[in-house]
Design an enzyme around this catalytic site. Structure first.
Site, PDB file in Angstrom:
ATOM      1  N   LYS A  50       0.833  -1.221   0.000  1.00  0.00           N
ATOM      2  CA  LYS A  50       0.000   0.000   0.000  1.00  0.00           C
ATOM      3  C   LYS A  50       0.858   1.258   0.000  1.00  0.00           C
ATOM      4  CE  LYS A  50      -4.549  -1.139   1.857  1.00  0.00           C
ATOM      5  NZ  LYS A  50      -5.582  -0.830   2.854  1.00  0.00           N
ATOM      6  N   LYS A  52       2.056   2.696   2.518  1.00  0.00           N
ATOM      7  CA  LYS A  52       1.861   3.549   3.705  1.00  0.00           C
ATOM      8  C   LYS A  52       1.894   2.707   4.969  1.00  0.00           C
ATOM      9  CE  LYS A  52      -3.162   3.503   3.081  1.00  0.00           C
ATOM     10  NZ  LYS A  52      -4.351   4.216   2.686  1.00  0.00           N
TER      11      LYS A  52
HETATM   12  N1  CTP Z   1     -14.179  -4.224   4.580  1.00  0.00           N
HETATM   13  C1  CTP Z   1     -15.581  -4.215   4.443  1.00  0.00           C
HETATM   14  N2  CTP Z   1     -16.262  -3.037   4.520  1.00  0.00           N
HETATM   15  C2  CTP Z   1     -15.606  -1.865   4.721  1.00  0.00           C
HETATM   16  C3  CTP Z   1     -14.188  -1.861   4.868  1.00  0.00           C
HETATM   17  C4  CTP Z   1     -13.506  -3.069   4.787  1.00  0.00           C
HETATM   18  O1  CTP Z   1     -16.190  -5.264   4.237  1.00  0.00           O
HETATM   19  N3  CTP Z   1     -16.308  -0.729   4.759  1.00  0.00           N
HETATM   20  C5  CTP Z   1     -13.455  -5.486   4.506  1.00  0.00           C
HETATM   21  C6  CTP Z   1     -12.450  -5.546   3.361  1.00  0.00           C
HETATM   22  O2  CTP Z   1     -13.079  -5.909   2.152  1.00  0.00           O
HETATM   23  C7  CTP Z   1     -11.504  -6.611   3.850  1.00  0.00           C
HETATM   24  C8  CTP Z   1     -11.491  -6.394   5.376  1.00  0.00           C
HETATM   25  O3  CTP Z   1     -12.680  -5.644   5.667  1.00  0.00           O
HETATM   26  O4  CTP Z   1     -12.032  -7.905   3.568  1.00  0.00           O
HETATM   27  C9  CTP Z   1     -10.267  -5.651   5.854  1.00  0.00           C
HETATM   28  O5  CTP Z   1     -10.178  -4.449   5.117  1.00  0.00           O
HETATM   29  P1  CTP Z   1      -9.072  -3.319   5.317  1.00  0.00           P
HETATM   30  O6  CTP Z   1      -8.365  -3.074   4.039  1.00  0.00           O
HETATM   31  O7  CTP Z   1      -8.290  -3.611   6.519  1.00  0.00           O
HETATM   32  O8  CTP Z   1     -10.011  -2.030   5.661  1.00  0.00           O
HETATM   33  P2  CTP Z   1     -10.385  -0.696   4.861  1.00  0.00           P
HETATM   34  O9  CTP Z   1     -11.236   0.141   5.762  1.00  0.00           O
HETATM   35  O10 CTP Z   1     -11.004  -1.029   3.511  1.00  0.00           O
HETATM   36  O11 CTP Z   1      -8.975   0.010   4.666  1.00  0.00           O
HETATM   37  P3  CTP Z   1      -8.460   1.054   3.549  1.00  0.00           P
HETATM   38  O12 CTP Z   1      -9.400   2.232   3.538  1.00  0.00           O
HETATM   39  O13 CTP Z   1      -7.056   1.447   4.018  1.00  0.00           O
HETATM   40  O14 CTP Z   1      -8.426   0.326   2.227  1.00  0.00           O
END
Ligand code: CTP
Length: 140
Positions: A50, A52
């Site tokens: 990513k 980051k």
């Molecule tokens: N996930 C989900 N609904 C969300 C956010 C995440 O179902 N609103 C799911 C993702 O699809 C993944 C898991 O939770 O299977 C972990 O996601 P992660 O990447 O840690 O979280 P995000 O909030 O999507 O992070 P970022 O914004 O950095 O991509």
């Protein structure tokens, strides 16, 4: 139709700034398996793919995930290759939010897992919340 229930399920993520989208995903995954293993991405792995660093440290993210009642086991995920994880964990299904559906890495993952008889299951993504959107909100 009743959804198939698996013995061992696996799901992975960063789970930074733990939010309701993460919880919904983990709860739904546990509904579909007897034993749920959650792989928490190490800080190093997140930096690699990513570009980051998570706000919450790996140790704390792991501790939070491990404390959730739907989680039977929380482990470090150091590699994105799910077949490598399967060699160790022998899960019957991999769960992921459907925001990843159609992503080249997951098209390959689904094909890889087919060769060992494990299913790739996409669960509904929770709209309007993500770690990224939370960070943006805080910054405003
Ligand atoms: N996930 C989900 N609904 C969300 C956010 C995440 O179902 N609103 C799911 C993702 O699809 C993944 C898991 O939770 O299977 C972990 O996601 P992660 O990447 O840690 O979280 P995000 O909030 O999507 O992070 P970022 O914004 O950095 O991509």
């Amino acid at each position: 139709m009743d959804q198939k229930k698996y013995e061992i399920g696996y799901t992975t993520g960063v789970f930074d700034l733990f939010h309701i989208g993460h919880l919904n995903l983990i709860r739904r995954a546990k509904e579909l398996c007897d034993y749920l293993i959650v792989g928490v991405n190490t800080d190093e792995l997140v930096r690699d793919y990513k570009g980051k660093t998570p706000i919450i440290s790996f140790e704390q993210r792991l501790e939070i995930v491990a404390s959730i009642r739907y989680v039977d086991e929380a482990i470090a995920q150091t590699d994105l290759d799910k077949l490598k994880a399967w060699e160790v964990l022998r899960f019957n299904a991999l769960f992921q939010g459907d925001d990843w559906m159609g992503h080249p890495r997951y098209i390959k993952t689904e094909a890889d897992l087919k060769t060992v008889n494990a299913d790739m299951i996409f669960l509904p993504y929770t709209k309007e919340i993500s770690t990224t959107s939370l960070i943006e909100k805080i910054r405003k």
